[in-house]
Design a protein around this motif. Sequence first.
Motif, short mmCIF file in Angstrom:
data_model
loop_
_atom_site.label_atom_id
_atom_site.label_comp_id
_atom_site.label_asym_id
_atom_site.label_seq_id
_atom_site.Cartn_x
_atom_site.Cartn_y
_atom_site.Cartn_z
N TYR A 33 21.14 15.89 1.11
CA TYR A 33 19.89 16.62 1.17
C TYR A 33 19.02 16.24 -0.02
CZ TYR A 33 22.24 19.58 -2.26
OH TYR A 33 22.91 20.03 -3.35
N ARG A 34 17.78 16.66 0.09
CA ARG A 34 16.80 16.47 -0.98
C ARG A 34 16.15 17.82 -1.25
NH1 ARG A 34 11.30 15.16 -0.67
NH2 ARG A 34 11.57 14.88 1.58
N GLN A 35 16.20 18.27 -2.53
CA GLN A 35 15.68 19.57 -2.90
C GLN A 35 14.21 19.47 -3.28
OE1 GLN A 35 18.03 21.77 -5.77
NE2 GLN A 35 16.21 22.82 -6.56
N VAL A 36 13.38 20.35 -2.71
CA VAL A 36 11.96 20.36 -2.99
C VAL A 36 11.56 21.78 -3.41
CG1 VAL A 36 9.64 19.97 -2.10
CG2 VAL A 36 11.54 18.53 -1.32
N ASN A 37 11.00 21.93 -4.61
CA ASN A 37 10.56 23.23 -5.12
C ASN A 37 9.09 23.44 -4.77
OD1 ASN A 37 13.10 23.71 -6.37
ND2 ASN A 37 12.47 22.46 -8.13
N HIS A 38 8.80 24.61 -4.22
CA HIS A 38 7.43 24.94 -3.81
C HIS A 38 6.92 26.13 -4.64
CE1 HIS A 38 7.33 22.25 -0.31
NE2 HIS A 38 8.61 22.54 -0.18
N ASP A 39 5.69 26.54 -4.33
CA ASP A 39 5.08 27.67 -5.02
C ASP A 39 5.88 28.94 -4.77
OD1 ASP A 39 3.16 25.93 -5.83
OD2 ASP A 39 1.73 26.48 -4.23
N ASP A 40 5.71 29.93 -5.66
CA ASP A 40 6.38 31.23 -5.56
C ASP A 40 7.89 31.11 -5.67
OD1 ASP A 40 3.89 32.38 -5.26
OD2 ASP A 40 4.00 32.34 -3.06
N GLY A 41 8.40 29.98 -6.21
CA GLY A 41 9.83 29.84 -6.41
C GLY A 41 10.62 29.51 -5.17
N ILE A 42 9.96 29.25 -4.09
CA ILE A 42 10.67 28.93 -2.83
C ILE A 42 11.23 27.51 -2.93
CG2 ILE A 42 10.42 28.63 -0.36
CD1 ILE A 42 8.18 30.70 -0.44
#
Length: 461
Positions: free
Chosen positions: A115-124
């Motif tokens: 997998y590849r981890q992607v961090n988004h806004d609001d900590g999601i």
Amino acid sequence: MIIKHLYLKILFAFLGILLINMLLTIGLFMMTAGRSYKSCIDRQNIAKLKIFKVMAQKELDRHKDLPAEENPDFVALLNTCTKIFGIKLWLSEPGGSIIWQSFEGPVDFLSDKNYRQVNHDDGIIVYHYMLQWQEYYAVIPINYRNQGLHIHLSLNTGKAKRYKGLFFIGLIVIGITATLMLIPMISYITRRINRLNQSALEFAGGNLSVRTNIKGDDEIAKLGDTFNRMADRLERLISNSKELTANVSHELRSPLARLRVSKELIMDKLEQKGASDDAIMRLLNNMESDIGDLDTLIEEALALSKINYQESALTPETFRFSEFIKSMMAPYHPLLSSKDLTLDLDIKDFGKARQDKALIKSVLSNLMDNAIKYSPPGNSIHVCAGTVSPKGLEFSVTNTCAPMRQEDLDRLFNPFFRIPGQKASGTGLGLAIAKKQILRCQGTIRAEHNGREICLAVYIP
């Protein structure tokens, strides 16, 4: 394994190209449209996750005095999302321990995945799986009682997997359809090649009349036409060779027989007492004459054979046609006088011509030799030269000749043909050589008889 049949070579080559194209299509789709599709889905999912986070945070804030797993409104929201969207949800504390889950069984979603981890806004946080597009996993942080909780969301839909399967099935169907459409074309090509090969085998086996009939304007049809032209040429050469061999053999018998008889007579004279030298000399002169006939026959036969088998390229040059003919006629005057013949020239100066000078000289020499040889004494030979441009060269030689039948006139240019009743010596190859040379430069020669004279007219473009 070496593939010998052209049919299979073309088929396997097409299948290989088709397979490579399918792989490239899949790779291109994954690199372009697939990525765009996933990016679009991610944007939609992130928006939904943000809305879900706000809703979950609102439900938790209503009952701050209750643990999260016992909050009825919060748990009801999670259960509703689970039923409506068919997703798996669970709730974990900061230490990672699970305090609530919407399904039974262990929770292990990342240990065996690429997998590849992607961090988004609001900590999601969203985890993208490399090989399985149908799986979706996200972690949503929320605040509760001054501690951070995490809502875990996992979606596994069979639709994406079915769509992917349908996509590959579609590619396979396209490949099979294209192959089935190609098979008749391959069969058509190989069938025509086999037909050409069969014709070549029959021709090599001795059937010189065999020809191939391959219709069309493609390369195989052109190859068939080339084969037919080659077969025509070879058949004509072989036929000419057989005819030349038969005729030369026949013509050589007469002078050889005369030489043999002369030899026997000389031997008899030598054995007789008082044999005169004059008688022996006459026999020797006869032998010399026969040897000359043989030499002329061999020379003309070789010239005809050279034209048939080794047609050299023409070497055109520019010259004044009228002066050329006059210069050619000068050496014939002594011979004409010795045979009591006169030469009548009707030559006009039409300017310069561009032709193979040696070829024109050879043709005109053969016509003049033939006219002098067969013209009775006391008659004349008429040489006429016509236009040079724009039609080309036109000239004719006319001499007195006994009446001829039309069938004899038609055979006049055949090798070794002799006019019936003619007593003049000759090989019968002069006019045949002249016609061959005229045909080399796409010209024509015709013979006409008016009852008293024969006219040999030549046209060279």
